[in-house]
Write an enzyme that holds these catalytic residues in place. Sequence first.
Site, PDB file in Angstrom:
ATOM      1  N   HIS A  24     118.911  77.416  41.142  1.00 59.44           N
ATOM      2  CA  HIS A  24     119.162  76.123  40.493  1.00 59.44           C
ATOM      3  C   HIS A  24     118.137  75.776  39.393  1.00 59.44           C
ATOM      4  O   HIS A  24     117.405  74.792  39.466  1.00 59.44           O
ATOM      5  CB  HIS A  24     119.409  74.991  41.480  1.00 59.44           C
ATOM      6  CG  HIS A  24     118.350  74.702  42.520  1.00 59.44           C
ATOM      7  ND1 HIS A  24     117.041  74.466  42.230  1.00 59.44           N
ATOM      8  CD2 HIS A  24     118.450  74.563  43.862  1.00 59.44           C
ATOM      9  CE1 HIS A  24     116.374  74.193  43.332  1.00 59.44           C
ATOM     10  NE2 HIS A  24     117.212  74.267  44.345  1.00 59.44           N
ATOM     11  N   HIS A  78     116.460  71.748  57.802  1.00 60.31           N
ATOM     12  CA  HIS A  78     116.739  71.279  56.440  1.00 60.31           C
ATOM     13  C   HIS A  78     118.187  71.612  56.113  1.00 60.31           C
ATOM     14  O   HIS A  78     118.661  72.720  56.397  1.00 60.31           O
ATOM     15  CB  HIS A  78     115.768  71.994  55.490  1.00 60.31           C
ATOM     16  CG  HIS A  78     115.930  71.701  54.041  1.00 60.31           C
ATOM     17  ND1 HIS A  78     116.363  70.489  53.557  1.00 60.31           N
ATOM     18  CD2 HIS A  78     115.709  72.481  52.941  1.00 60.31           C
ATOM     19  CE1 HIS A  78     116.380  70.541  52.235  1.00 60.31           C
ATOM     20  NE2 HIS A  78     116.002  71.742  51.839  1.00 60.31           N
ATOM     21  N   GLU A  80     119.741  71.729  53.065  1.00 59.92           N
ATOM     22  CA  GLU A  80     120.125  72.404  51.818  1.00 59.92           C
ATOM     23  C   GLU A  80     120.762  73.748  52.167  1.00 59.92           C
ATOM     24  O   GLU A  80     120.343  74.440  53.098  1.00 59.92           O
ATOM     25  CB  GLU A  80     118.915  72.584  50.890  1.00 59.92           C
ATOM     26  CG  GLU A  80     119.347  72.960  49.480  1.00 59.92           C
ATOM     27  CD  GLU A  80     118.258  72.793  48.416  1.00 59.92           C
ATOM     28  OE1 GLU A  80     117.087  72.573  48.778  1.00 59.92           O
ATOM     29  OE2 GLU A  80     118.603  72.886  47.219  1.00 59.92           O
ATOM     30  N   ASP A  82     120.983  76.763  51.213  1.00 59.17           N
ATOM     31  CA  ASP A  82     120.391  78.102  51.340  1.00 59.17           C
ATOM     32  C   ASP A  82     119.918  78.330  52.783  1.00 59.17           C
ATOM     33  O   ASP A  82     119.679  79.472  53.176  1.00 59.17           O
ATOM     34  CB  ASP A  82     119.247  78.331  50.338  1.00 59.17           C
ATOM     35  CG  ASP A  82     118.239  77.201  50.274  1.00 59.17           C
ATOM     36  OD1 ASP A  82     118.579  76.055  50.621  1.00 59.17           O
ATOM     37  OD2 ASP A  82     117.103  77.459  49.874  1.00 59.17           O
ATOM     38  N   HIS A 144     111.344  68.747  51.007  1.00 59.27           N
ATOM     39  CA  HIS A 144     111.574  68.043  49.770  1.00 59.27           C
ATOM     40  C   HIS A 144     112.896  67.284  49.730  1.00 59.27           C
ATOM     41  O   HIS A 144     113.293  66.810  48.649  1.00 59.27           O
ATOM     42  CB  HIS A 144     111.505  69.038  48.604  1.00 59.27           C
ATOM     43  CG  HIS A 144     112.662  70.019  48.596  1.00 59.27           C
ATOM     44  ND1 HIS A 144     113.433  70.239  47.476  1.00 59.27           N
ATOM     45  CD2 HIS A 144     113.197  70.776  49.549  1.00 59.27           C
ATOM     46  CE1 HIS A 144     114.370  71.125  47.755  1.00 59.27           C
ATOM     47  NE2 HIS A 144     114.249  71.466  48.991  1.00 59.27           N
ATOM     48  N   ASP A 163     110.980  74.742  53.805  1.00 57.20           N
ATOM     49  CA  ASP A 163     110.646  75.047  52.410  1.00 57.20           C
ATOM     50  C   ASP A 163     109.146  74.975  52.094  1.00 57.20           C
ATOM     51  O   ASP A 163     108.684  75.641  51.160  1.00 57.20           O
ATOM     52  CB  ASP A 163     111.376  74.077  51.468  1.00 57.20           C
ATOM     53  CG  ASP A 163     112.813  74.488  51.217  1.00 57.20           C
ATOM     54  OD1 ASP A 163     113.116  75.699  51.252  1.00 57.20           O
ATOM     55  OD2 ASP A 163     113.651  73.600  50.984  1.00 57.20           O
ATOM     56  N   TYR A 191     106.666  78.151  42.998  1.00 55.87           N
ATOM     57  CA  TYR A 191     107.576  77.461  43.920  1.00 55.87           C
ATOM     58  C   TYR A 191     107.170  75.984  44.033  1.00 55.87           C
ATOM     59  O   TYR A 191     108.008  75.085  43.940  1.00 55.87           O
ATOM     60  CB  TYR A 191     107.497  78.148  45.285  1.00 55.87           C
ATOM     61  CG  TYR A 191     108.481  77.648  46.300  1.00 55.87           C
ATOM     62  CD1 TYR A 191     109.689  78.306  46.497  1.00 55.87           C
ATOM     63  CD2 TYR A 191     108.212  76.531  47.068  1.00 55.87           C
ATOM     64  CE1 TYR A 191     110.598  77.851  47.446  1.00 55.87           C
ATOM     65  CE2 TYR A 191     109.108  76.076  48.004  1.00 55.87           C
ATOM     66  CZ  TYR A 191     110.302  76.743  48.195  1.00 55.87           C
ATOM     67  OH  TYR A 191     111.195  76.284  49.121  1.00 55.87           O
ATOM     68  N   HIS A 222     111.291  80.682  52.914  1.00 55.51           N
ATOM     69  CA  HIS A 222     111.423  81.643  51.808  1.00 55.51           C
ATOM     70  C   HIS A 222     110.156  82.489  51.722  1.00 55.51           C
ATOM     71  O   HIS A 222     109.045  81.962  51.833  1.00 55.51           O
ATOM     72  CB  HIS A 222     111.580  80.926  50.463  1.00 55.51           C
ATOM     73  CG  HIS A 222     112.798  80.085  50.340  1.00 55.51           C
ATOM     74  ND1 HIS A 222     114.056  80.608  50.189  1.00 55.51           N
ATOM     75  CD2 HIS A 222     112.954  78.747  50.350  1.00 55.51           C
ATOM     76  CE1 HIS A 222     114.932  79.620  50.110  1.00 55.51           C
ATOM     77  NE2 HIS A 222     114.297  78.481  50.202  1.00 55.51           N
TER      78      HIS A 222
HETATM   79 FE1  FEO Z   1     115.441  73.022  50.006  1.00 55.05          FE
HETATM   80 FE2  FEO Z   1     115.181  76.408  50.432  1.00 55.05          FE
HETATM   81  O1  FEO Z   1     116.035  74.753  50.324  1.00 55.05           O
END
Ligand code: FEO
Length: 392
Positions: A24, A78, A80, A82, A144, A163, A191, A222
Amino acid sequence: MKPVEIKPGVYWVGAIDWNLRYFHGYLTPRGTTYNAYLIIDDKITLVDTVKHYLYDEMLSRIKEVVDPAQIDYLIVNHVEMDHSGCVPKIMELLPKAKVVTSPQGKKGLLRYFKREWDFMVVNSGEQLNIGARTLNFVHVPMVHWPDSMVTYIPEDKLLLPNDAFGQHIGSAARFDDQVGWDIIHEEAAKYYANIVLPYGDNVLKALDVVSQLDIDMVGPSHGVIWRSYLDKIVPVYRKWAGNETEPKAVIVYDTMWDSTTRIALALQEGLEEAGVPVTVRFLQTNHMSEIMTDLLTSRAVLVGSPTLNNGMLPSVSGFLTYIKGLRPKKRIGLAFGSYGWGGQGAKEVAAILNGMGWEMPVDFINLQYLPDDQELDGVREAGRKLGAAILA
Ligand code: FEO
């Protein structure tokens, strides 16, 4: 696909996204991973999932350890996608599993997937005993997303913060010391600058909580798992969160006929004469997400644009939109540019830098057509003056 046992009974069962180059708006030249963790205890627990197209890879790792039907809890730290993208698919294989998440996490999962799973909503500070271990949940809103939560396992001295502490590194290595500090630091900085920077105050609060915990391993969602460089990354995170910078400058600009380039280079000379190290980033050859890494630690940010069609160049406008959203604070700014007539480009840049609450100790520079030697002398003088303000 083989899982990796990171602590006795705790397995990394995530997936490696070798080919990801764009996340993104953020360039990820090293790819990334989505990290999921499987905990084998009286109650078997899966923490987070992976991006939807890597479901099979995650599932094959889980199956190496346990029959998925035996999983009792799926923790969603989380929402999101991913990390939650495989929740609907894996839940089809988990007939007895409860979905453990924050109140905002439940709302988000319902909005995304419209499935009424057996939710267990946990508040910050709540615990869940799974046998020999007690999972501790701490909400870290806006680190976040509003739903963001971390899971801490005191018996393993293990923090799973999703994250936070992430880096986009797609690698067969699972641990920080297998990659080396220089690379992991660079990717963690990038990041932080591109994802976490707007939420520094929340990060500081989260670090205060985390600093009271007994931790010897941090498994983010990640990149690689921190086990050898924790004592280095935590203070660095605190500096980034506090917008603490170094006395250096980054010059970011685009140009039409090189007049703005000449001003940029004269500013560089002036700053260097004042003793300030400078990085010069031309927007036609540097992606804004790469520039953010320079900006993370630079006290001064100089932005230049010529005037095109009564405004700044779209490339500069895009960059400024991006940094406005990421909200770096406590910076010194300077706008500059060139024009044929009108001259609105540099004025627009100055207005945006001012609007971010940055200090602007030197007036913006706006020169008509090609700057001559005398004008460039004045630009170098402005650079020296700015340099003195940076070092003050
Ligand atoms: Fe906020 Fe890795 O997603």
